[in-house]
Write a protein that holds these residues in place. Sequence first.
Motif, short mmCIF file in Angstrom:
data_model
loop_
_atom_site.label_atom_id
_atom_site.label_comp_id
_atom_site.label_asym_id
_atom_site.label_seq_id
_atom_site.Cartn_x
_atom_site.Cartn_y
_atom_site.Cartn_z
N LYS A 38 0.82 -1.21 0.00
CA LYS A 38 0.00 0.00 0.00
C LYS A 38 0.86 1.27 0.00
CE LYS A 38 -3.53 -2.50 2.57
NZ LYS A 38 -4.27 -2.61 3.83
N ASN A 55 -6.70 -5.90 2.68
CA ASN A 55 -7.67 -4.89 2.24
C ASN A 55 -6.98 -3.92 1.29
OD1 ASN A 55 -9.53 -2.88 1.88
ND2 ASN A 55 -9.92 -2.54 4.05
N ASN A 57 -8.91 -2.08 -1.00
CA ASN A 57 -10.02 -1.32 -1.58
C ASN A 57 -9.65 0.09 -2.02
OD1 ASN A 57 -11.70 -3.48 -1.23
ND2 ASN A 57 -12.54 -2.77 0.70
N ASN A 58 -8.81 0.78 -1.28
CA ASN A 58 -8.45 2.16 -1.61
C ASN A 58 -7.19 2.25 -2.47
OD1 ASN A 58 -10.62 3.13 -0.12
ND2 ASN A 58 -9.42 3.11 1.77
N HIS A 59 -6.76 1.13 -3.02
CA HIS A 59 -5.52 1.08 -3.81
C HIS A 59 -5.84 0.47 -5.17
CE1 HIS A 59 -3.25 2.20 -0.23
NE2 HIS A 59 -4.09 1.41 0.42
N LYS A 60 -6.22 1.33 -6.10
CA LYS A 60 -6.66 0.88 -7.42
C LYS A 60 -5.54 0.24 -8.24
CE LYS A 60 -10.40 4.28 -7.79
NZ LYS A 60 -11.05 3.75 -6.66
N GLU A 63 -4.27 -5.34 -7.78
CA GLU A 63 -5.30 -6.32 -8.14
C GLU A 63 -5.09 -7.57 -7.30
OE1 GLU A 63 -6.65 -9.25 -11.81
OE2 GLU A 63 -5.21 -7.65 -12.21
#
Length: 192
Positions: A38, A55, A57-60, A63
């Motif tokens: 992250k 998690n 989710n906030n790291h586009k 994948e």
Amino acid sequence: KLFKFGVDHLFWKPISTEETIDVFCVGSDINRDYEILKKISPRINIKLLTSKKVNVNNHKNIELIDGSFGNSSISDHQLRILYNSSKIILIPLKDVFQPSGQSVALQAMSCGKTVIISLTKGVFDKVHLKDNHNIVFVQPNSSDSLNSKIECLLKNKLNRKNIGRLARRTVIKNFTINHMSDCLNSVLKKFY
């Protein structure tokens, strides 16, 4: 007696494919430090194959593919394609005494890929692995060093290819299943 681990270099080999993944991480053991992903630049795309709960989710740029050894939707053939489609294989580890990341490192090295791995107290080989020669070491939990090494390697394809070529050569000379078999035989002879 040290039991030497080896991989099937005839299967884990370079194949012709486009490198579309900047950084590929794989593994589910407890010593992996995926939280550090992250802190990698959001410009770098990362593919992560693990059964660990991470998690992202906030790291586009990350994948997540759910899977682990023996329980994955990814076959060994698909894993070999993923290795070969990646510019860098990253094995971020917590600083522990237990060797970790050995099979992933050797499979990827055998595919001729540049591996970045945390230099832990328990690094699995201190003789044949040489920093910036056939593997790239980073200090555990050092996101600045990790970002710097990744960005440098992504910019220098020739350096990546050279490290990958020497990595495969190192596996063939020291870490094949034949080496593992010879080591097992020498251990067993001590009991007979």
